[in-house]
Structures are given as C-alpha cells and as structure tokens.
Write a protein that holds these residues in place. Structure first.
Motif, PDB file in Angstrom:
ATOM      1  N   ASP A   1       0.934  -1.297   0.052  1.00  0.00           N
ATOM      2  CA  ASP A   1       0.079   0.166  -0.045  1.00  0.00           C
ATOM      3  C   ASP A   1       0.792   1.272   0.187  1.00  0.00           C
ATOM      4  OD1 ASP A   1      -2.027   1.773   0.237  1.00  0.00           O
ATOM      5  OD2 ASP A   1      -2.765   1.107   2.139  1.00  0.00           O
TER       6      ASP A   1
ATOM      7  N   GLY B   1      -7.159  -0.972  -5.598  1.00  0.00           N
ATOM      8  CA  GLY B   1      -6.674   0.147  -4.778  1.00  0.00           C
ATOM      9  C   GLY B   1      -6.883   0.053  -3.303  1.00  0.00           C
TER      10      GLY B   1
ATOM     11  N   ALA C   1      -4.370   3.054  -0.876  1.00  0.00           N
ATOM     12  CA  ALA C   1      -3.862   3.536  -2.573  1.00  0.00           C
ATOM     13  C   ALA C   1      -3.004   2.205  -2.851  1.00  0.00           C
ATOM     14  CB  ALA C   1      -3.448   4.643  -2.585  1.00  0.00           C
TER      15      ALA C   1
END
Length: 406
Positions: A64, A367, A392
């Motif tokens: 991430d 995501g 993200a």
C-alpha cells in the motif's frame, strides 16, 4: 445592617446561605483535599508481537503506497481464507516489497530522509522476518532507486533467490544488485541506460531482462559476485510509437508474454542461446475492436503456468490515455490455442497476481479491496473480498509456492 425582629444573626429570617453557614460545623465548611494513595506498579515494557500462524498457504501481501501520505507506506498482510488482518510491515517512503521464494523473509526497498520529507537521503534494502514481522538487517544501496508506483518490475528476486535486482532512476536509468547471501550491495549495472524494469528469467538461476526504449529486450546473466557475466540485446520486439507495451509480463518457464495498449500479444522465447520472438497475435476479434476493448491497469496481466492460461484486465471504449483504466472485465486465454476461454466482471481492479501451485488462485486489487478467485477451471470463480485492505494499493502478492522459483 439591622434586620427587625431578628434576635441573633443566626435566627430565622436571614439568607439561606448565612443560615447554612451558622448550622454547619466549622470543619465541614471547607472542602477536604482528597488523599491520593500512591500505587507502586512495574513499568510497562513494549515487547515483540506474536508470530503469524504456521499455515501461510493462502497469505496475501498488499503493498500500500498510501498515496496521500507516501512517507507512511506499508505492507498489509492478510489471511486469504478468513480475510483476517495479520500484521503490517512499514515501508516508509514509497516503498517496494518482495517476499523470498521460501516465504521466510520480506524484502523492502525504501528511502529515508533525515527530516522525513527533506534532508540527507539514504536508500536501503531491508530484511524482515516474515513470521514474526520483525526487522533483521538493512543493506545500504546508492541513493538512486526508482521512487515509483508499485509495478512488479521495479524490485525483483532472481530465480534462485540469490540476488535482488532493482530499478534506478536519477532520471538516468541503471540497475542495482544486492547479494542476499553476503547481505551486501554487489554493484550497479549502467549498461541498461534507456531501458526500464527488471524481469527475472524463470529458467536461469540469476538472470533477468529489461525493456529498452527502441523496442528491444536486454537479457543479462550475473556471475556469482553479482556482476555482469554476459548480456545480449535482441532486435526490436514491438514498434514503440505505434504499439507500446505494458511493462508487466506474464512469465512461463521459458517465455514472457507482453500485451500492448492496442490489445496485441508479444511473446519472447528465451529458451535458447538467442532470444526469439513468436508471431504477434491479438486479444480482440472484430466485435471487440468495434466496441473499443483494450487492456488497462498497472500489474494488469499474469499467467497460471500449470494450466497455461493468460489473464488480462480489459475495458471498452478505449482511447488515448485510458491505458490505466480499471478492469471492466477479466479475459482469460488459452496460451496453447491463443483463444479466449472466459470473461468475467473485473470489479474495477487495477492489479493482479496469480498464486502458482495446486490452489489455482487469482488475486486482484482495486486500490483498496482484494478480490480472490478460484481459477482451477477456465472461468474464474469469485470466492471473496477482503475489504479495505489498502488505501492506495497497486500491488497484491500471494504467499510464494514452494515449488515455484520466479
């Protein structure tokens, strides 16, 4: 002041407060200070965390980037069966990760600035224990590593697990090599100028290739010191201007499959002394082309070696600049026949990874959410979603299969 009929200042008829003051003992008119009893207790100590469960078969690693606060990137680790969060490894500034082939270590490539976002820069490769999630060692590397989004081709292990090869960008391109046996920086390869990404060659112990700006591929064999023993540059595989390719390939034992922005498949065969290219073929039929279907995403393709099937993220109405659009569908191809054998909803995924081995699982991530599929049959069967696995996140990896070395 004199009050009529008042026999004393404490008699009836005076203000209530005055009457209360007269009737309360002097000792009760002032608040008591509470007595605090001192308690002797041992000082708390921060101790190491618990070990992860022994069975790591379906473990899922989510890299991430936390794009809104890149100095806090991390690897989130989950159980793929229950969706339970197992732990986290910090990767600091826009880190990259790879799990060792035996599953015992997590390797992190990251950057430290001595004032967090400014100051002296130090680039390192860190070694973490994958069971206890504890730090073991760092290896300093030149402060050149590519501070890029989490494409799989930025930070990789050679097939034998001896070396880490990683992409540099200053913006001039080169490749750094880390010797994991010696736990030391082995050197920098500058002959890769104008080339991008590191792709391990599954059939060679410590070799890799990279994609060059003229459409060719450069294959490099390392010696036991991590230096270039041999390198070979191919002829152009694809026309750079007319049909650019995505840098993430699907790898078989002796072949690499690349897809282009226009939906063509380029196949590099590196089984012989010299790299060969197979005829180009298309993912699209006439109707697909009329509807504007094209590939899109980040780590957008992969292969299942056992079944020899290729998985690709696709979206309709493609246009200039849509090459990173999320998946409307996942298309599946039989690599032997070069025919599409299935198509399923894509759940807006951006990256994928196939778990090699007997479990036949496909992992995708949009995501934030990880979707898990059973791919034992040609048509992927959706199993479950791990929600909120990242903020993200553009890279999801399975636990390495012990029979796989790439």
């Amino acid at each position: 002041m004199t009050i009529p009929h008042m026999k004393s200042h404490c008699a009836a008829g005076v203000l209530a407060a005055a009457l209360l003051a007269c009737t309360m003992p002097a000792s009760a008119q002032e608040p008591k200070t509470p007595q605090v009893q001192e308690i002797q207790a041992p000082m708390e100590k921060l101790t190491g965390g618990h070990s992860l469960p022994e069975d790591a078969t379906h473990r899922v690693y989510v890299m991430d980037s936390v794009f809104q606060h890149l100095t806090d990137s991390r690897v989130n680790i989950y159980d793929g069966d229950s969706g339970k969060f197992l732990g986290m490894v910090p990767t600091i500034y826009n880190g990259q990760m790879v799990v060792s082939h035996d599953g015992k270590h997590i390797y992190i490539m990251t950057t430290y600035f001595d004032r967090v976002t400014r100051g002296k820069r130090t680039d390192v490769v860190e070694i973490w224990d994958a069971k206890k999630l504890t730090f073991q060692k760092e290896i300093e590397i030149p402060p050149k590593r590519a501070q890029a989004l989490n494409y799989r081709g930025i930070f990789r292990l050679t097939t034998d697990g001896r070396f880490i090869v990683l992409q540099n960008a200053t913006p001039a391109t080169s490749i750094s090599v880390v010797d994991l046996e010696k736990k030391a920086f082995a050197g920098e390869i500058t002959s890769t100028a104008g080339c991008w990404s590191v792709i391990p060659l599954p059939d060679r112990p410590h070799s890799f290739m990279t994609i060059c700006g003229d459409g060719s591929l450069l294959a490099i064999d390392l010696d036991d010191q991590g230096k270039v023993a041999h390198q070979q540059r191919s002829k152009a595989m694809f026309p750079v201007q007319d049909d650019p390719i995505f840098i993430a390939p699907g790898l078989m034992r002796d072949k690499a499959y690349f897809v282009s922005f226009n939906g063509n498949v380029y196949t590099a065969d590196f089984s012989g002394k010299e790299m060969q290219f197979e005829p180009v073929w298309s993912l699209l039929d006439d109707k697909d082309k009329a509807d504007g279907w094209v590939p899109g995403g980040y780590n957008l393709i992969d292969v299942d070696r056992a079944s020899q099937r290729l998985y690709v993220f696709m979206h309709p109405h493609g246009k200039e600049g849509s090459h990173k659009n999320p998946a409307a569908e996942i298309w599946v191809y039989d690599l032997k026949t070069k025919k599409r054998v299935a198509r399923v909803p894509g759940r807006d995924a951006l990256s994928m990874s196939v778990a090699q081995g007997p479990d036949h699982r496909l992992l995708t991530i949009d995501g934030g959410n990880v979707n898990i599929y059973d791919i034992s049959a040609p048509e992927p069967k959706y199993l479950r979603t791990i929600e909120g696995a990242g903020e993200a996140a553009l890279q999801v990896e399975p636990q390495p299969f012990q029979g796989d070395r790439s």
